[in-house]
Design an enzyme around this catalytic site. Sequence first.
Site, PDB file in Angstrom:
ATOM      1  N   ASN A   8       0.885  -1.161   0.000  1.00 25.16           N
ATOM      2  CA  ASN A   8       0.000   0.000   0.000  1.00 25.16           C
ATOM      3  C   ASN A   8       0.927   1.216   0.000  1.00 25.16           C
ATOM      4  O   ASN A   8       1.558   1.507   1.010  1.00 25.16           O
ATOM      5  CB  ASN A   8      -0.902   0.009   1.229  1.00 25.16           C
ATOM      6  CG  ASN A   8      -1.807   1.224   1.275  1.00 25.16           C
ATOM      7  OD1 ASN A   8      -1.641   2.180   0.524  1.00 25.16           O
ATOM      8  ND2 ASN A   8      -2.771   1.199   2.175  1.00 25.16           N
ATOM      9  N   ALA A  10       0.456   4.219   0.325  1.00 23.05           N
ATOM     10  CA  ALA A  10       0.107   5.257   1.296  1.00 23.05           C
ATOM     11  C   ALA A  10       0.615   4.926   2.701  1.00 23.05           C
ATOM     12  O   ALA A  10       0.544   5.759   3.592  1.00 23.05           O
ATOM     13  CB  ALA A  10      -1.406   5.451   1.329  1.00 23.05           C
ATOM     14  N   CYS A  11       1.145   3.726   2.889  1.00 24.04           N
ATOM     15  CA  CYS A  11       1.601   3.262   4.202  1.00 24.04           C
ATOM     16  C   CYS A  11       3.119   3.382   4.309  1.00 24.04           C
ATOM     17  O   CYS A  11       3.853   2.825   3.487  1.00 24.04           O
ATOM     18  CB  CYS A  11       1.180   1.804   4.392  1.00 24.04           C
ATOM     19  SG  CYS A  11       1.896   0.984   5.814  1.00 24.04           S
ATOM     20  N   SER A  12       3.596   4.105   5.309  1.00 20.33           N
ATOM     21  CA  SER A  12       5.046   4.302   5.452  1.00 20.33           C
ATOM     22  C   SER A  12       5.768   2.988   5.733  1.00 20.33           C
ATOM     23  O   SER A  12       6.874   2.777   5.224  1.00 20.33           O
ATOM     24  CB  SER A  12       5.349   5.324   6.546  1.00 20.33           C
ATOM     25  OG  SER A  12       4.896   4.876   7.805  1.00 20.33           O
ATOM     26  N   ARG A  15       6.125   1.305   2.397  1.00 21.56           N
ATOM     27  CA  ARG A  15       7.157   1.974   1.579  1.00 21.56           C
ATOM     28  C   ARG A  15       8.554   1.618   2.086  1.00 21.56           C
ATOM     29  O   ARG A  15       9.468   1.371   1.294  1.00 21.56           O
ATOM     30  CB  ARG A  15       6.956   3.489   1.588  1.00 21.56           C
ATOM     31  CG  ARG A  15       5.729   3.954   0.833  1.00 21.56           C
ATOM     32  CD  ARG A  15       5.706   5.469   0.641  1.00 21.56           C
ATOM     33  NE  ARG A  15       5.894   6.231   1.860  1.00 21.56           N
ATOM     34  CZ  ARG A  15       4.923   6.649   2.661  1.00 21.56           C
ATOM     35  NH1 ARG A  15       3.660   6.362   2.372  1.00 21.56           N
ATOM     36  NH2 ARG A  15       5.199   7.349   3.749  1.00 21.56           N
TER      37      ARG A  15
END
Length: 116
Positions: A8, A10-12, A15
């Site tokens: 995802n 949007a998820c740190s 990432r």
Amino acid sequence: MSVIIYHNPACSTSRNALAAIREKGIEPQIIEYLKTPPSRDELKAVIAKSGEPVRHFLRERGTPYGELGLGDESLSDDALLDAMIAHPVLINRPIVVSDKGAVLCRPLEKVFEVLP
């Protein structure tokens, strides 16, 4: 070694897991599971490969977890899988899969368990 990340962007944590994989010189297959959810069989196989219970991969925060009554410990694995397939946001992330197994990378360092 083949590596897949259920990601995802949007998820740190997701990432950071992707960056850790790439720092090892591996370009993984990236599956943005919110756009392209896994099939029920695929999700079940990934979870089985991890050796963890289905509930371990269930995300509570920012999901319909409470509304769906998923906190009920008597719910079967099949019921949990059905909910995760119907609502992919319930799938916790990132999940990394390789020849060495599958892990939910929480904490992030778990990713190194399945990398060479």
